[in-house]
Design a protein around this motif. Structure first.
Motif, PDB file in Angstrom:
ATOM      1  N   LEU A   9       0.982  -1.330  -0.040  1.00 20.79           N
ATOM      2  CA  LEU A   9       0.041  -0.060   0.028  1.00 20.79           C
ATOM      3  C   LEU A   9       1.018   1.316   0.145  1.00 20.79           C
ATOM      4  O   LEU A   9       1.814   1.473   0.810  1.00 20.79           O
ATOM      5  CB  LEU A   9      -1.049  -0.089   1.333  1.00 20.79           C
ATOM      6  N   LYS A  10       0.383   2.043  -0.922  1.00 20.47           N
ATOM      7  CA  LYS A  10       1.301   3.441  -0.912  1.00 20.47           C
ATOM      8  C   LYS A  10       1.471   4.375   0.504  1.00 20.47           C
ATOM      9  O   LYS A  10       2.651   4.625   0.682  1.00 20.47           O
ATOM     10  CB  LYS A  10       0.992   4.252  -2.101  1.00 20.47           C
ATOM     11  N   GLU A  11       0.610   4.080   1.045  1.00 24.78           N
ATOM     12  CA  GLU A  11       0.516   4.815   2.556  1.00 24.78           C
ATOM     13  C   GLU A  11       1.786   4.201   3.395  1.00 24.78           C
ATOM     14  O   GLU A  11       2.143   4.769   3.935  1.00 24.78           O
ATOM     15  CB  GLU A  11      -0.921   4.730   3.121  1.00 24.78           C
ATOM     16  N   SER A  12       1.863   3.030   3.074  1.00 24.17           N
ATOM     17  CA  SER A  12       2.800   2.287   4.037  1.00 24.17           C
ATOM     18  C   SER A  12       4.249   2.225   3.416  1.00 24.17           C
ATOM     19  O   SER A  12       5.181   2.395   4.116  1.00 24.17           O
ATOM     20  CB  SER A  12       2.394   0.799   4.453  1.00 24.17           C
ATOM     21  N   LEU A  13       4.320   1.862   2.082  1.00 23.66           N
ATOM     22  CA  LEU A  13       5.559   1.806   1.343  1.00 23.66           C
ATOM     23  C   LEU A  13       6.279   2.929   1.103  1.00 23.66           C
ATOM     24  O   LEU A  13       7.484   3.007   1.060  1.00 23.66           O
ATOM     25  CB  LEU A  13       5.149   0.939   0.105  1.00 23.66           C
ATOM     26  N   ASN A  14       5.607   3.937   0.740  1.00 23.16           N
ATOM     27  CA  ASN A  14       6.269   5.295   0.171  1.00 23.16           C
ATOM     28  C   ASN A  14       7.224   5.909   1.150  1.00 23.16           C
ATOM     29  O   ASN A  14       8.638   6.154   0.540  1.00 23.16           O
ATOM     30  CB  ASN A  14       5.291   6.276  -0.319  1.00 23.16           C
ATOM     31  N   SER A  15       7.074   5.732   2.300  1.00 21.38           N
ATOM     32  CA  SER A  15       8.040   6.553   3.241  1.00 21.38           C
ATOM     33  C   SER A  15       9.116   5.642   3.747  1.00 21.38           C
ATOM     34  O   SER A  15      10.243   6.120   4.257  1.00 21.38           O
ATOM     35  CB  SER A  15       7.021   6.877   4.581  1.00 21.38           C
ATOM     36  N   ILE A  16       9.120   4.254   3.226  1.00 18.32           N
ATOM     37  CA  ILE A  16      10.164   3.340   3.740  1.00 18.32           C
ATOM     38  C   ILE A  16      10.821   2.630   2.459  1.00 18.32           C
ATOM     39  O   ILE A  16      12.072   1.975   2.779  1.00 18.32           O
ATOM     40  CB  ILE A  16       9.799   2.470   4.683  1.00 18.32           C
ATOM     41  N   LYS A  17      10.771   3.156   1.286  1.00  9.25           N
ATOM     42  CA  LYS A  17      11.272   2.571   0.160  1.00  9.25           C
ATOM     43  C   LYS A  17      12.715   2.602   0.071  1.00  9.25           C
ATOM     44  O   LYS A  17      13.291   1.367  -0.190  1.00  9.25           O
ATOM     45  CB  LYS A  17      10.954   3.297  -1.276  1.00  9.25           C
ATOM     46  N   GLY A  18      13.365   3.623   0.500  1.00  6.86           N
ATOM     47  CA  GLY A  18      14.745   3.679   0.549  1.00  6.86           C
ATOM     48  C   GLY A  18      15.392   2.696   1.492  1.00  6.86           C
ATOM     49  O   GLY A  18      16.251   1.923   0.942  1.00  6.86           O
ATOM     50  N   ARG A  19      14.963   2.742   2.622  1.00  6.31           N
ATOM     51  CA  ARG A  19      15.369   1.734   3.833  1.00  6.31           C
ATOM     52  C   ARG A  19      15.186   0.256   3.463  1.00  6.31           C
ATOM     53  O   ARG A  19      16.063  -0.648   3.457  1.00  6.31           O
ATOM     54  CB  ARG A  19      14.814   2.020   4.861  1.00  6.31           C
ATOM     55  N   PHE A  20      13.835   0.085   2.751  1.00  3.81           N
ATOM     56  CA  PHE A  20      13.238  -1.187   2.540  1.00  3.81           C
ATOM     57  C   PHE A  20      14.490  -1.763   1.383  1.00  3.81           C
ATOM     58  O   PHE A  20      14.891  -2.910   1.598  1.00  3.81           O
ATOM     59  CB  PHE A  20      12.181  -1.239   1.867  1.00  3.81           C
ATOM     60  N   SER A  21      14.795  -0.887   0.401  1.00  3.38           N
ATOM     61  CA  SER A  21      15.752  -1.481  -0.652  1.00  3.38           C
ATOM     62  C   SER A  21      17.021  -1.674  -0.157  1.00  3.38           C
ATOM     63  O   SER A  21      17.639  -2.779  -0.485  1.00  3.38           O
ATOM     64  CB  SER A  21      15.801  -0.305  -1.449  1.00  3.38           C
ATOM     65  N   GLU A  22      17.758  -0.852   0.797  1.00  2.00           N
ATOM     66  CA  GLU A  22      18.979  -1.173   1.675  1.00  2.00           C
ATOM     67  C   GLU A  22      18.912  -2.427   2.289  1.00  2.00           C
ATOM     68  O   GLU A  22      19.704  -3.319   2.300  1.00  2.00           O
ATOM     69  CB  GLU A  22      19.330  -0.057   2.569  1.00  2.00           C
ATOM     70  N   ILE A  23      17.843  -3.016   2.989  1.00  2.00           N
ATOM     71  CA  ILE A  23      17.804  -4.117   3.549  1.00  2.00           C
ATOM     72  C   ILE A  23      17.441  -5.079   2.693  1.00  2.00           C
ATOM     73  O   ILE A  23      18.161  -6.369   2.802  1.00  2.00           O
ATOM     74  CB  ILE A  23      16.175  -4.057   4.564  1.00  2.00           C
ATOM     75  N   ILE A  24      16.886  -4.961   1.628  1.00  2.00           N
ATOM     76  CA  ILE A  24      16.657  -6.163   0.682  1.00  2.00           C
ATOM     77  C   ILE A  24      18.294  -6.569  -0.027  1.00  2.00           C
ATOM     78  O   ILE A  24      18.552  -7.799   0.013  1.00  2.00           O
ATOM     79  CB  ILE A  24      15.640  -5.966  -0.472  1.00  2.00           C
ATOM     80  N   HIS A  25      18.787  -5.586  -0.171  1.00  3.84           N
ATOM     81  CA  HIS A  25      20.070  -5.516  -0.904  1.00  3.84           C
ATOM     82  C   HIS A  25      21.001  -6.264   0.135  1.00  3.84           C
ATOM     83  O   HIS A  25      21.663  -7.276  -0.300  1.00  3.84           O
ATOM     84  CB  HIS A  25      20.469  -4.251  -1.378  1.00  3.84           C
ATOM     85  N   SER A  26      21.080  -6.014   1.091  1.00  6.88           N
ATOM     86  CA  SER A  26      22.114  -6.114   2.204  1.00  6.88           C
ATOM     87  C   SER A  26      21.772  -7.870   2.382  1.00  6.88           C
ATOM     88  O   SER A  26      22.685  -8.703   2.589  1.00  6.88           O
ATOM     89  CB  SER A  26      22.194  -5.871   3.402  1.00  6.88           C
ATOM     90  N   CYS A  27      20.571  -8.303   2.485  1.00  2.00           N
ATOM     91  CA  CYS A  27      20.133  -9.818   2.453  1.00  2.00           C
ATOM     92  C   CYS A  27      20.666 -10.611   1.141  1.00  2.00           C
ATOM     93  O   CYS A  27      21.073 -11.732   1.421  1.00  2.00           O
ATOM     94  CB  CYS A  27      18.929 -10.064   2.730  1.00  2.00           C
ATOM     95  N   VAL A  28      20.274 -10.034  -0.051  1.00  2.00           N
ATOM     96  CA  VAL A  28      20.836 -10.409  -1.273  1.00  2.00           C
ATOM     97  C   VAL A  28      22.317 -10.709  -1.196  1.00  2.00           C
ATOM     98  O   VAL A  28      22.889 -11.828  -1.700  1.00  2.00           O
ATOM     99  CB  VAL A  28      20.175  -9.833  -2.493  1.00  2.00           C
ATOM    100  N   VAL A  29      23.030  -9.608  -1.002  1.00  2.00           N
ATOM    101  CA  VAL A  29      24.305  -9.823  -1.105  1.00  2.00           C
ATOM    102  C   VAL A  29      24.926 -10.696   0.037  1.00  2.00           C
ATOM    103  O   VAL A  29      25.755 -11.508  -0.306  1.00  2.00           O
ATOM    104  CB  VAL A  29      25.038  -8.313  -0.570  1.00  2.00           C
ATOM    105  N   GLU A  30      24.488 -10.940   1.146  1.00  3.37           N
ATOM    106  CA  GLU A  30      24.868 -11.999   2.182  1.00  3.37           C
ATOM    107  C   GLU A  30      24.569 -13.158   1.864  1.00  3.37           C
ATOM    108  O   GLU A  30      25.238 -13.985   1.580  1.00  3.37           O
ATOM    109  CB  GLU A  30      24.382 -11.648   3.566  1.00  3.37           C
TER     110      GLU A  30
END
Length: 129
Positions: A9-30
């Motif tokens: 939902l955009k109301e929940s997702l928009n404000s955390i997209k940057g941090r969410f992307s960092e978290i996902i990437h750190s997990c994929v890298v590891e």
């Protein structure tokens, strides 16, 4: 290669997209021993009338789809899933009940990247982890 799509939902997702992307990437890298510079994420913030989900989920409900070349071990894929649940909960306070993850594996030959079929690319990382 890993392409990530995140739906919520955009109301929940928009404000955390940057941090969410960092978290996902750190997990994929590891989990996949993936290069730091290979980050391909797309976010799909949705209106409430376009995003239906089952009872018991909250407005934080999020779907993560990860498309990858085939070749990763079962253990590395399970590690990725576990890392995502753990870090999303600890860093974004989103419950595992509100996260669904799908890993979609396809042969390299089914990808087209930089003008070549994926199986003809010279990769600077190992897919078989």
């Amino acid at each position: 290669m890993a392409q990530v799509k995140v739906f919520g939902l955009k109301e929940s997702l928009n404000s955390i997209k940057g941090r969410f992307s960092e978290i996902i990437h750190s997990c994929v890298v590891e989990a996949f021993i993936f290069p730091l510079d290979k980050k391909f994420h797309r976010f799909f913030p949705m209106d409430k009338e376009d995003f239906y989900y089952a009872p018991g989920r909250t407005e934080a409900y999020t779907i993560i789809e990860i498309s990858i070349f085939e070749g990763r071990s079962l253990d590395s894929k399970k590690q990725l899933i576990r890392l995502l649940f753990e870090r999303i909960q600890s860093e974004l306070s989103i419950s595992p009940e509100d996260i669904e993850i799908t890993i979609l594996e396809t042969p390299k030959s089914n990808w087209g990247i930089r003008g070549l079929p994926g199986d003809e690319l010279q990769l600077n990382y190992n897919v078989n982890v």
